[in-house]
Design a protein around this motif. Structure first.
Motif, PDB file in Angstrom:
ATOM      1  N   PRO A  33      55.978 -16.090  15.247  1.00  0.00           N
ATOM      2  CA  PRO A  33      54.550 -15.868  14.996  1.00  0.00           C
ATOM      3  C   PRO A  33      53.677 -17.066  15.365  1.00  0.00           C
ATOM      4  N   LEU A  34      52.505 -16.734  15.864  1.00  0.00           N
ATOM      5  CA  LEU A  34      51.484 -17.740  16.151  1.00  0.00           C
ATOM      6  C   LEU A  34      50.740 -18.058  14.860  1.00  0.00           C
ATOM      7  N   PRO A  35      49.994 -19.151  14.841  1.00  0.00           N
ATOM      8  CA  PRO A  35      49.183 -19.446  13.646  1.00  0.00           C
ATOM      9  C   PRO A  35      48.242 -18.278  13.333  1.00  0.00           C
ATOM     10  N   ASP A  36      47.912 -18.135  12.067  1.00  0.00           N
ATOM     11  CA  ASP A  36      47.029 -17.048  11.627  1.00  0.00           C
ATOM     12  C   ASP A  36      45.727 -17.045  12.415  1.00  0.00           C
ATOM     13  N   GLY A  37      45.300 -15.843  12.767  1.00  0.00           N
ATOM     14  CA  GLY A  37      44.018 -15.667  13.434  1.00  0.00           C
ATOM     15  C   GLY A  37      44.049 -15.854  14.940  1.00  0.00           C
ATOM     16  N   VAL A  38      45.192 -16.180  15.516  1.00  0.00           N
ATOM     17  CA  VAL A  38      45.261 -16.385  16.967  1.00  0.00           C
ATOM     18  C   VAL A  38      45.662 -15.073  17.629  1.00  0.00           C
ATOM     19  N   ASN A  39      44.838 -14.624  18.534  1.00  0.00           N
ATOM     20  CA  ASN A  39      45.125 -13.414  19.300  1.00  0.00           C
ATOM     21  C   ASN A  39      45.736 -13.833  20.633  1.00  0.00           C
ATOM     22  N   PRO A  40      47.022 -13.540  20.868  1.00  0.00           N
ATOM     23  CA  PRO A  40      47.654 -13.973  22.111  1.00  0.00           C
ATOM     24  C   PRO A  40      47.076 -13.284  23.348  1.00  0.00           C
ATOM     25  N   GLN A  41      46.307 -12.218  23.160  1.00  0.00           N
ATOM     26  CA  GLN A  41      45.685 -11.531  24.295  1.00  0.00           C
ATOM     27  C   GLN A  41      44.370 -12.199  24.722  1.00  0.00           C
ATOM     28  N   ASP A  42      43.828 -13.074  23.874  1.00  0.00           N
ATOM     29  CA  ASP A  42      42.588 -13.789  24.180  1.00  0.00           C
ATOM     30  C   ASP A  42      42.950 -15.109  24.844  1.00  0.00           C
ATOM     31  N   MET A  43      42.871 -15.144  26.174  1.00  0.00           N
ATOM     32  CA  MET A  43      43.309 -16.309  26.946  1.00  0.00           C
ATOM     33  C   MET A  43      42.540 -17.571  26.571  1.00  0.00           C
ATOM     34  N   GLU A  44      41.253 -17.454  26.341  1.00  0.00           N
ATOM     35  CA  GLU A  44      40.456 -18.639  26.002  1.00  0.00           C
ATOM     36  C   GLU A  44      40.871 -19.213  24.644  1.00  0.00           C
ATOM     37  N   ALA A  45      41.027 -18.348  23.672  1.00  0.00           N
ATOM     38  CA  ALA A  45      41.438 -18.808  22.333  1.00  0.00           C
ATOM     39  C   ALA A  45      42.848 -19.386  22.390  1.00  0.00           C
ATOM     40  N   TYR A  46      43.711 -18.747  23.140  1.00  0.00           N
ATOM     41  CA  TYR A  46      45.087 -19.215  23.269  1.00  0.00           C
ATOM     42  C   TYR A  46      45.117 -20.582  23.946  1.00  0.00           C
ATOM     43  N   ALA A  47      44.311 -20.768  24.975  1.00  0.00           N
ATOM     44  CA  ALA A  47      44.240 -22.057  25.673  1.00  0.00           C
ATOM     45  C   ALA A  47      43.758 -23.162  24.738  1.00  0.00           C
ATOM     46  N   GLU A  48      42.819 -22.831  23.849  1.00  0.00           N
ATOM     47  CA  GLU A  48      42.284 -23.827  22.920  1.00  0.00           C
ATOM     48  C   GLU A  48      43.324 -24.324  21.933  1.00  0.00           C
ATOM     49  N   LEU A  53      50.544 -25.890  19.357  1.00  0.00           N
ATOM     50  CA  LEU A  53      51.717 -25.042  19.137  1.00  0.00           C
ATOM     51  C   LEU A  53      53.000 -25.860  19.205  1.00  0.00           C
ATOM     52  N   GLY A  54      53.988 -25.400  18.458  1.00  0.00           N
ATOM     53  CA  GLY A  54      55.297 -26.049  18.493  1.00  0.00           C
ATOM     54  C   GLY A  54      56.075 -25.638  19.741  1.00  0.00           C
ATOM     55  N   ASP A  55      57.110 -26.383  20.034  1.00  0.00           N
ATOM     56  CA  ASP A  55      57.930 -26.090  21.207  1.00  0.00           C
ATOM     57  C   ASP A  55      58.493 -24.677  21.181  1.00  0.00           C
ATOM     58  N   GLU A  56      58.785 -24.169  19.987  1.00  0.00           N
ATOM     59  CA  GLU A  56      59.361 -22.824  19.867  1.00  0.00           C
ATOM     60  C   GLU A  56      58.435 -21.740  20.414  1.00  0.00           C
ATOM     61  N   HIS A  57      57.126 -22.009  20.429  1.00  0.00           N
ATOM     62  CA  HIS A  57      56.166 -21.030  20.934  1.00  0.00           C
ATOM     63  C   HIS A  57      56.186 -20.909  22.449  1.00  0.00           C
ATOM     64  N   PHE A  58      56.896 -21.789  23.118  1.00  0.00           N
ATOM     65  CA  PHE A  58      56.950 -21.750  24.581  1.00  0.00           C
ATOM     66  C   PHE A  58      58.258 -21.162  25.104  1.00  0.00           C
ATOM     67  N   PRO A 107      47.153 -24.934  29.436  1.00  0.00           N
ATOM     68  CA  PRO A 107      48.057 -26.077  29.519  1.00  0.00           C
ATOM     69  C   PRO A 107      48.969 -26.160  28.297  1.00  0.00           C
ATOM     70  N   GLY A 108      50.233 -26.360  28.575  1.00  0.00           N
ATOM     71  CA  GLY A 108      51.221 -26.527  27.520  1.00  0.00           C
ATOM     72  C   GLY A 108      51.756 -27.940  27.554  1.00  0.00           C
ATOM     73  N   PRO A 109      52.785 -28.191  26.781  1.00  0.00           N
ATOM     74  CA  PRO A 109      53.396 -29.527  26.821  1.00  0.00           C
ATOM     75  C   PRO A 109      53.998 -29.793  28.200  1.00  0.00           C
ATOM     76  N   LEU A 110      54.095 -31.065  28.533  1.00  0.00           N
ATOM     77  CA  LEU A 110      54.597 -31.452  29.850  1.00  0.00           C
ATOM     78  C   LEU A 110      55.988 -30.893  30.118  1.00  0.00           C
ATOM     79  N   TRP A 111      56.871 -30.923  29.105  1.00  0.00           N
ATOM     80  CA  TRP A 111      58.231 -30.417  29.319  1.00  0.00           C
ATOM     81  C   TRP A 111      58.198 -28.954  29.740  1.00  0.00           C
ATOM     82  N   PHE A 112      57.279 -28.167  29.136  1.00  0.00           N
ATOM     83  CA  PHE A 112      57.189 -26.750  29.472  1.00  0.00           C
ATOM     84  C   PHE A 112      56.689 -26.556  30.897  1.00  0.00           C
TER      85      PHE A 112
END
Length: 137
Positions: A33-48, A53-58, A107-112
């Motif tokens: 699960p993503l943090p509460d209130g985050v809509n993964p379909q909203d690219m702008e909100a997700y980018a923000e 996010l933790g590594d597990e989210h990638f 943008p995600g973490p560099l490793w990702f």
């Protein structure tokens, strides 16, 4: 007929790979699960929030990119009438271009970013070719 099959190889390969990609991207937040209130379909909100996010989210985005490319390249190889490798590579290149765009927009973490761009596209297209060769033997 060969031209039609080669065009179909690109289209169906891209569609099959995209279906796998979108399925995994959709399933990922259900399992991790993503943090509460985050809509993964909203690219702008997700980018923000991506930097928080933790590594597990990638994990699922990486799997989506890698397995989508693998399936797309394999399907393209199997459908193409001629130059089977070429059509699998083209599908892999399409997915790589999409991956570059997504990594730029979200943008995600560099490793990702490194793992995604280095491991998820070209190696998976190569593996798709090998799977296609094995199936057609």
């Amino acid at each position: 007929m060969k031209i039609f099959r080669n065009i179909a190889a690109l289209v169906v390969g891209w569609l099959a790979g995209s279906a796998v990609n979108m399925s995994l991207v959709t399933i990922g937040p259900m399992l991790i699960p993503l943090p509460d209130g985050v809509n993964p379909q909203d690219m702008e909100a997700y980018a923000e929030i991506s930097a928080t996010l933790g590594d597990e989210h990638f994990i699922f985005p990486f799997l989506a990119h890698a397995l989508g490319t693998l399936v797309g390249a394999t399907v393209a190889y199997l459908i193409a009438a001629t130059s089977k490798n070429l059509f699998a590579w083209i599908v892999g290149a399409f997915f790589l271009l999409g991956g570059i765009m997504v990594n730029y927009m979200i943008p995600g973490p560099l490793w990702f970013t490194v793992a995604d761009l280095v491991l998820a596209y070209i190696p998976m297209a190569f593996l798709g070719i090998k799977i296609g060769e094995a199936i057609q033997r």
